[in-house]
Motif scaffolding. Structure first.
Motif, mmCIF file in Angstrom:
data_model
loop_
_atom_site.group_PDB
_atom_site.id
_atom_site.type_symbol
_atom_site.label_atom_id
_atom_site.label_comp_id
_atom_site.label_asym_id
_atom_site.label_seq_id
_atom_site.Cartn_x
_atom_site.Cartn_y
_atom_site.Cartn_z
ATOM 1 N N CYS A 77 0.841 -1.199 0.000
ATOM 2 C CA CYS A 77 0.000 0.000 0.000
ATOM 3 C C CYS A 77 0.877 1.251 0.000
ATOM 4 C CB CYS A 77 -0.914 0.020 1.223
ATOM 5 S SG CYS A 77 -2.247 -1.198 1.199
ATOM 6 N N VAL A 78 0.447 2.269 -0.731
ATOM 7 C CA VAL A 78 1.225 3.496 -0.829
ATOM 8 C C VAL A 78 0.813 4.446 0.285
ATOM 9 C CG1 VAL A 78 1.500 3.250 -3.315
ATOM 10 C CG2 VAL A 78 -0.442 4.549 -2.410
ATOM 11 N N PRO A 79 1.731 5.326 0.710
ATOM 12 C CA PRO A 79 1.358 6.320 1.714
ATOM 13 C C PRO A 79 0.128 7.107 1.286
ATOM 14 C CG PRO A 79 3.733 6.302 1.409
ATOM 15 C CD PRO A 79 3.156 5.402 0.350
ATOM 16 N N GLY A 80 -0.748 7.344 2.237
ATOM 17 C CA GLY A 80 -2.006 8.021 1.964
ATOM 18 C C GLY A 80 -3.179 7.067 1.812
ATOM 19 N N THR A 81 -2.893 5.754 1.690
ATOM 20 C CA THR A 81 -3.958 4.761 1.596
ATOM 21 C C THR A 81 -4.754 4.727 2.899
ATOM 22 O OG1 THR A 81 -2.668 3.374 0.085
ATOM 23 C CG2 THR A 81 -4.480 2.319 1.261
ATOM 24 N N GLU A 82 -6.078 4.730 2.784
ATOM 25 C CA GLU A 82 -6.934 4.610 3.960
ATOM 26 C C GLU A 82 -7.325 3.152 4.156
ATOM 27 O OE1 GLU A 82 -10.290 7.282 3.650
ATOM 28 O OE2 GLU A 82 -9.194 8.797 4.796
ATOM 29 N N LEU A 83 -7.222 2.688 5.394
ATOM 30 C CA LEU A 83 -7.517 1.310 5.719
ATOM 31 C C LEU A 83 -8.568 1.248 6.823
ATOM 32 C CD1 LEU A 83 -3.834 0.004 5.804
ATOM 33 C CD2 LEU A 83 -5.530 -0.529 4.044
ATOM 34 N N ASP A 84 -9.545 0.367 6.643
ATOM 35 C CA ASP A 84 -10.586 0.149 7.649
ATOM 36 C C ASP A 84 -10.022 -0.800 8.705
ATOM 37 O OD1 ASP A 84 -12.833 -1.257 8.963
ATOM 38 O OD2 ASP A 84 -14.086 -0.115 7.599
ATOM 39 N N VAL A 85 -9.959 -0.317 9.942
ATOM 40 C CA VAL A 85 -9.265 -1.048 11.003
ATOM 41 C C VAL A 85 -10.169 -1.238 12.212
ATOM 42 C CG1 VAL A 85 -7.294 -1.023 12.595
ATOM 43 C CG2 VAL A 85 -7.025 -0.145 10.265
ATOM 44 N N LEU A 86 -10.233 -2.477 12.722
ATOM 45 C CA LEU A 86 -10.811 -2.743 14.041
ATOM 46 C C LEU A 86 -9.658 -2.735 15.028
ATOM 47 C CD1 LEU A 86 -13.235 -5.733 13.277
ATOM 48 C CD2 LEU A 86 -13.787 -3.289 13.355
ATOM 49 N N SER A 87 -9.718 -1.855 16.021
ATOM 50 C CA SER A 87 -8.605 -1.718 16.957
ATOM 51 C C SER A 87 -9.042 -2.053 18.375
ATOM 52 C CB SER A 87 -8.034 -0.298 16.910
ATOM 53 O OG SER A 87 -9.020 0.652 17.284
ATOM 54 N N GLY A 88 -8.047 -2.273 19.229
ATOM 55 C CA GLY A 88 -8.320 -2.595 20.618
ATOM 56 C C GLY A 88 -8.825 -4.009 20.819
ATOM 57 N N LEU A 89 -8.416 -4.937 19.959
ATOM 58 C CA LEU A 89 -8.913 -6.305 20.031
ATOM 59 C C LEU A 89 -8.047 -7.156 20.972
ATOM 60 C CD1 LEU A 89 -9.656 -6.868 16.237
ATOM 61 C CD2 LEU A 89 -11.299 -6.347 18.033
ATOM 62 N N GLY A 90 -8.706 -8.087 21.659
ATOM 63 C CA GLY A 90 -7.998 -9.008 22.538
ATOM 64 C C GLY A 90 -7.566 -8.367 23.841
ATOM 65 N N ASN A 91 -7.044 -9.209 24.722
ATOM 66 C CA ASN A 91 -6.446 -8.677 25.949
ATOM 67 C C ASN A 91 -4.964 -8.438 25.706
ATOM 68 O OD1 ASN A 91 -5.203 -11.189 26.050
ATOM 69 N ND2 ASN A 91 -6.325 -11.903 27.844
ATOM 70 N N GLY A 92 -4.295 -7.861 26.663
ATOM 71 C CA GLY A 92 -2.888 -7.545 26.495
ATOM 72 C C GLY A 92 -2.048 -8.101 27.630
ATOM 73 N N PHE A 93 -0.748 -7.902 27.527
ATOM 74 C CA PHE A 93 0.161 -8.267 28.604
ATOM 75 C C PHE A 93 -0.124 -7.398 29.831
ATOM 76 C CE2 PHE A 93 2.797 -9.514 24.888
ATOM 77 C CZ PHE A 93 3.060 -10.831 25.236
ATOM 78 N N ASP A 94 0.104 -7.955 31.007
ATOM 79 C CA ASP A 94 -0.030 -7.221 32.264
ATOM 80 C C ASP A 94 1.350 -7.077 32.888
ATOM 81 O OD1 ASP A 94 -0.638 -6.098 34.678
ATOM 82 O OD2 ASP A 94 -1.982 -7.695 35.352
ATOM 83 N N PRO A 95 2.071 -5.978 32.608
ATOM 84 C CA PRO A 95 3.435 -5.827 33.126
ATOM 85 C C PRO A 95 3.504 -5.816 34.653
ATOM 86 C CG PRO A 95 2.971 -4.216 31.386
ATOM 87 C CD PRO A 95 1.670 -4.853 31.751
ATOM 88 N N ALA A 96 2.443 -5.402 35.310
ATOM 89 C CA ALA A 96 2.447 -5.305 36.760
ATOM 90 C C ALA A 96 2.645 -6.657 37.431
ATOM 91 C CB ALA A 96 1.157 -4.661 37.250
ATOM 92 N N ARG A 97 2.294 -7.733 36.750
ATOM 93 C CA ARG A 97 2.423 -9.074 37.319
ATOM 94 C C ARG A 97 3.804 -9.676 37.100
ATOM 95 N NH1 ARG A 97 -2.795 -12.889 36.409
ATOM 96 N NH2 ARG A 97 -1.224 -14.309 37.270
ATOM 97 N N ALA A 98 4.650 -8.962 36.368
ATOM 98 C CA ALA A 98 5.906 -9.555 35.916
ATOM 99 C C ALA A 98 7.072 -9.344 36.862
ATOM 100 C CB ALA A 98 6.261 -9.005 34.536
ATOM 101 N N GLY A 99 6.931 -8.504 37.884
ATOM 102 C CA GLY A 99 8.043 -8.251 38.783
ATOM 103 C C GLY A 99 9.054 -7.287 38.190
#
Length: 245
Positions: A77-99
């Motif tokens: 895709c060239v710069p300026g291309t618009e893309l339809d995006v679903l964001s914020g999917l899934g859970n993430g890492f929890d750094p607070a539990r890592a020590g």
């Protein structure tokens, strides 16, 4: 989850088949490293799920490996291309539990979410060791970026052309003080890291073929000790104690 249009700002080739993409748009739905986006490509029925490498309030950075026609179209895709995006999917890492001194373990394109994770852990005063595995030196990427965060960086290559000859597990064995892992990579690597006796706990990012990407179709369900879970909705991050192989 949020559906919105993102604009491709630039693409940078990192290796023969790996690219960095920066898109501008509304990232307010992204809350943690390890989440992913699902991108619609013209003429393609299914969206392409891509792990989030890093983000700011107005920009999204992705690392994309070309594995088929869809990802090949995406990186072209060239710069300026618009893309339809679903964001914020899934859970993430929890750094607070890592020590204070965890190890971040990544293999190939699986290192992508670890960069944003490492940055946020450093900002929070944690000191992660980063262990990365590649097939060879020519396949390695983002080494300078991780080093610029001030992380201790360990590299393994299967052919020995860079760093330790072997696998990311060989690097982890060299840091016995690290007993907590945050891991992303191919399934055999996840299984090998999971089996290391020094790692008493950890968080593992799984991949699966997805239909919808937000938990409706159940197509990415995998067994866990707590019953079946959907990688897209209940994952992609699973905790060490709930994983079955």
């Amino acid at each position: 989850m949020k559906q919105s249009l993102f604009t491709l700002e630039h693409t940078r080739q990192l290796t023969d088949d790996t690219y960095e993409l920066v898109l501008s748009g509304d990232t307010s739905a992204i809350t943690a490293p390890g989440q992913f986006v699902n991108i619609q490509l013209p003429g393609r029925f299914l969206r392409r799920p891509i792990s989030i490498c890093n983000w700011t309030d107005q920009a999204l950075m992705l690392l994309v490996k070309v594995v088929g026609d869809g990802t090949r179209e995406l990186v072209r895709c060239v710069p300026g291309t618009e893309l339809d995006v679903l964001s914020g999917l899934g859970n993430g890492f929890d750094p607070a539990r890592a020590g204070a001194h965890p190890v971040l373990a990544g293999g190939g394109i699986g290192i992508a979410p670890l960069y944003g994770l490492a940055q946020r852990m450093r900002d929070a005063g944690q000191a992660p060791t980063v262990a990365l595995g590649f097939r060879s030196a020519k396949d390695a990427f983002y080494l300078e970026e991780f080093a610029s965060l001030g992380c201790r960086l360990l590299i393994a290559t299967e052919d020995g052309s860079l760093g330790t000859r072997g696998f990311v597990t060989d690097c982890i064995r060299n840091v016995p003080e690290c007993d907590y892992v945050l891991c992303c990579g191919p399934l055999p690597m996840l299984k090998a890291v999971h089996s290391l006796p020094q790692l008493t706990d950890g968080q593992f990012s799984f991949e699966a073929r997805m239909g919808c990407g937000f938990g409706a179709c159940m197509g990415c369900s995998i067994p866990t000790r707590n019953g079946y879970k959907r990688v897209c909705k209940d994952g992609p991050i699973l905790y060490k104690e709930e994983i079955v192989w």
